[in-house]
Design a protein around this motif. Structure first.
Motif, short mmCIF file in Angstrom:
data_model
loop_
_atom_site.label_atom_id
_atom_site.label_comp_id
_atom_site.label_asym_id
_atom_site.label_seq_id
_atom_site.Cartn_x
_atom_site.Cartn_y
_atom_site.Cartn_z
N HIS A 126 9.97 26.27 4.80
CA HIS A 126 11.16 25.02 3.67
C HIS A 126 10.13 24.44 2.48
CE1 HIS A 126 14.03 24.45 7.17
NE2 HIS A 126 13.08 23.51 7.44
N GLY A 127 9.29 25.24 2.80
CA GLY A 127 7.62 24.38 1.73
C GLY A 127 7.78 23.21 1.54
N TRP A 142 -2.58 18.76 6.90
CA TRP A 142 -3.60 19.96 6.86
C TRP A 142 -3.07 21.53 5.88
CZ3 TRP A 142 -2.68 24.76 10.54
CH2 TRP A 142 -4.05 25.85 10.21
N SER A 143 -3.68 21.70 5.49
CA SER A 143 -2.83 22.42 4.15
C SER A 143 -2.21 24.08 4.96
CB SER A 143 -3.92 23.30 3.04
OG SER A 143 -4.95 23.62 3.55
N THR A 148 15.26 10.19 5.45
CA THR A 148 14.27 10.38 4.94
C THR A 148 12.98 10.92 5.32
OG1 THR A 148 13.34 8.03 4.87
CG2 THR A 148 14.98 8.68 2.45
N ILE A 149 13.47 12.43 5.13
CA ILE A 149 12.45 12.93 5.99
C ILE A 149 10.52 12.67 5.14
CG2 ILE A 149 11.80 15.35 6.74
CD1 ILE A 149 14.43 15.93 6.89
N VAL A 150 10.08 12.34 5.60
CA VAL A 150 8.57 11.70 4.54
C VAL A 150 7.37 12.87 5.08
CG1 VAL A 150 6.56 10.14 4.25
CG2 VAL A 150 9.80 9.53 4.48
N ASP A 151 6.73 13.87 4.26
CA ASP A 151 6.17 14.71 5.15
C ASP A 151 4.65 14.07 5.18
OD1 ASP A 151 5.45 18.34 4.86
OD2 ASP A 151 4.46 16.71 5.71
N GLY A 190 1.24 -1.31 -0.16
CA GLY A 190 0.13 0.64 -0.20
C GLY A 190 1.27 0.75 0.17
N THR A 191 0.68 1.85 -0.63
CA THR A 191 1.67 2.92 -0.99
C THR A 191 0.99 4.15 -0.47
OG1 THR A 191 1.66 3.62 -3.33
CG2 THR A 191 3.64 2.30 -2.73
N THR A 192 1.66 5.46 -0.48
CA THR A 192 0.96 6.94 -0.86
C THR A 192 1.86 8.01 -1.38
OG1 THR A 192 -0.51 6.11 1.78
CG2 THR A 192 -0.06 8.53 1.27
N ALA A 193 1.62 8.36 -2.10
CA ALA A 193 2.43 10.10 -2.77
C ALA A 193 2.87 10.61 -1.34
CB ALA A 193 2.01 10.37 -3.68
N LEU A 194 3.71 11.04 -1.34
CA LEU A 194 3.97 11.93 -0.43
C LEU A 194 5.59 12.85 -0.98
CD1 LEU A 194 3.38 9.72 2.75
CD2 LEU A 194 2.45 12.16 2.57
N PRO A 195 5.44 13.33 0.10
CA PRO A 195 7.12 14.88 -0.28
C PRO A 195 8.55 13.89 0.69
CG PRO A 195 5.25 15.91 0.43
CD PRO A 195 4.53 14.78 0.83
N VAL A 196 9.30 13.63 -0.14
CA VAL A 196 9.95 13.17 0.30
C VAL A 196 11.58 14.08 0.34
CG1 VAL A 196 11.49 11.38 0.24
CG2 VAL A 196 8.76 10.82 0.36
N ARG A 197 12.21 14.45 0.89
CA ARG A 197 13.55 14.94 1.62
C ARG A 197 13.95 13.94 1.69
NH1 ARG A 197 10.74 20.43 2.28
NH2 ARG A 197 11.21 21.71 0.76
N VAL A 198 15.72 14.08 1.42
CA VAL A 198 16.77 14.04 2.83
C VAL A 198 17.94 14.88 2.99
CG1 VAL A 198 18.73 11.84 2.27
CG2 VAL A 198 17.36 12.22 0.72
N GLU A 199 17.59 14.65 4.40
CA GLU A 199 18.59 15.27 5.55
C GLU A 199 19.77 15.27 5.54
OE1 GLU A 199 17.52 17.31 8.35
OE2 GLU A 199 19.96 18.09 7.04
#
Ligand code: RIB
Ligand code: CA
Length: 318
Positions: free
Chosen positions: A290-291, A281-282, A274-277, A255-264
């Motif tokens: 950081h946006g 809430w908008s 991996t910072i998975v956001d 089961g996957t969810t499309a999420l923003p990911v950054r690497v610290e």
């Protein structure tokens, strides 16, 4: 039967070997090439291990190339305490007469992707140093990519450190580059991270059945599981990286969810995380200095563990 063209990038280790056996033997996978990188052990040993596993699986036809010895910035930190001195559990399986392809892994990736007439799925189960070098050296080759399904990272935990998963921790800059170019070029990315990595397991008893079944691939598969059970004092062991190959063969098993990911890249205690956001809430996002991260990644947060373990078992012991 429709086959999926696949290239694997590995640091063969015990669970990379489990993944290679699955990719080499599954009838729906068209394994085009395997590239090697330093990680669980040094890149020369990784290359020997990879050649040996493919030989045991009867797949000497699959081209193998040696790649980066160390990460882009970091020094190599091998995981022999997990995978044994030879990276394959010191089980005595690593005998091969075959040499790797004379090309560097990045050149092999360039050539196989460049010659592709249909999109190729790239399955890194290792630090992504080779992939980052490819992206920076031969960016045009990325046109041959249909999807990247990588084992690495996590939304909720670490293993190499409290907050970072080994493959990303080993070369954080490489992961950041790969996520960045994938976002830039619209290449879909699936992250098979620690949130699901440990769930598909095989028991010690099932491992003994594999060993008793007689065939070399089944015996190797069983011994790899048994080695992990011994090392961790457990009655079952994860198929690890093989889960990422399962996600290519049977994508409905996760089961996957499309999420923003950054690497610290700079955190003292969190470098390589991996910072998975997961915020939904908008208002949070509107006030985040950081946006939102550019990379939208299909993050695996659930897995049908029994389904993947059974897929692996039925393939390594046909
Ligand atoms: O964190 C797990 C990953 O690190 C796996 O790919 C394993 O092989 C090691 O490389
Ligand atoms: Ca690995």
């Amino acid at each position: 039967m429709q086959k999926t063209p696949v290239i694997m990038d590995v640091d063969t280790g015990v669970d990379d070997a489990c993944a290679l056996l699955l990719a080499a033997l599954d009838p729906t996978v068209d394994l085009r090439a395997v590239t090697c990188v330093g990680g669980n052990t040094d890149v020369d040993q990784v290359t020997r291990n990879t050649l040996a596993v493919l030989e045991i699986a009867g797949r000497e036809d699959v081209v193998v190339a040696r790649g980066a010895q160390r990460p882009l910035i970091e020094r190599a930190v091998h995981a022999r305490h997990v995978h044994g001195d030879d990276g394959m559990g010191d089980l005595g399986w690593v005998h091969t007469q075959r040499d790797p392809d004379p090309r560097h892994a990045v050149e092999l990736l360039r050539d196989v992707l460049g010659a592709a007439t249909e999109p190729i799925t790239l399955v890194p189960t290792a630090p992504m140093t080779n992939i980052a070098l490819l992206a920076r050296t031969y960016p045009e080759a990325l046109r041959g990519l249909g999807r990247i399904v990588f084992m690495g990272g996590a939304a909720q935990r670490g293993n190499a450190t409290a907050s970072a998963e080994f493959n990303v921790f080993h070369d954080p800059e490489a992961t950041a580059i790969v996520l960045d170019v994938a976002a830039e070029r619209g290449i879909p990315v699936t992250m098979y991270g620690l949130d699901v990595f440990y769930d598909p397991t095989v028991t010690r008893a099932q491992a003994k059945e594999l060993i008793a079944s007689g065939g070399d691939t089944a015996r190797l598969a069983g011994e790899l599981i048994e080695f992990q059970c011994e090392r961790f004092g457990s009655e079952q062991a994860t198929i690890g990286d093989a889960g990422a190959v399962c996600a290519v063969i049977d994508p409905d098993g996760i089961g996957t969810t499309a999420l923003p990911v950054r690497v610290e890249l700079t955190g003292t205690w969190s470098r390589g995380r991996t910072i998975v956001d997961v915020r939904d809430w908008s208002g949070d996002l509107a006030h985040d200095p950081h946006g939102r991260a550019d990379a939208m990644v299909d993050v695996a947060l659930e897995v049908d563990a029994r389904r993947y373990a059974d897929l692996w078992l039925s393939t390594v012991d046909p």
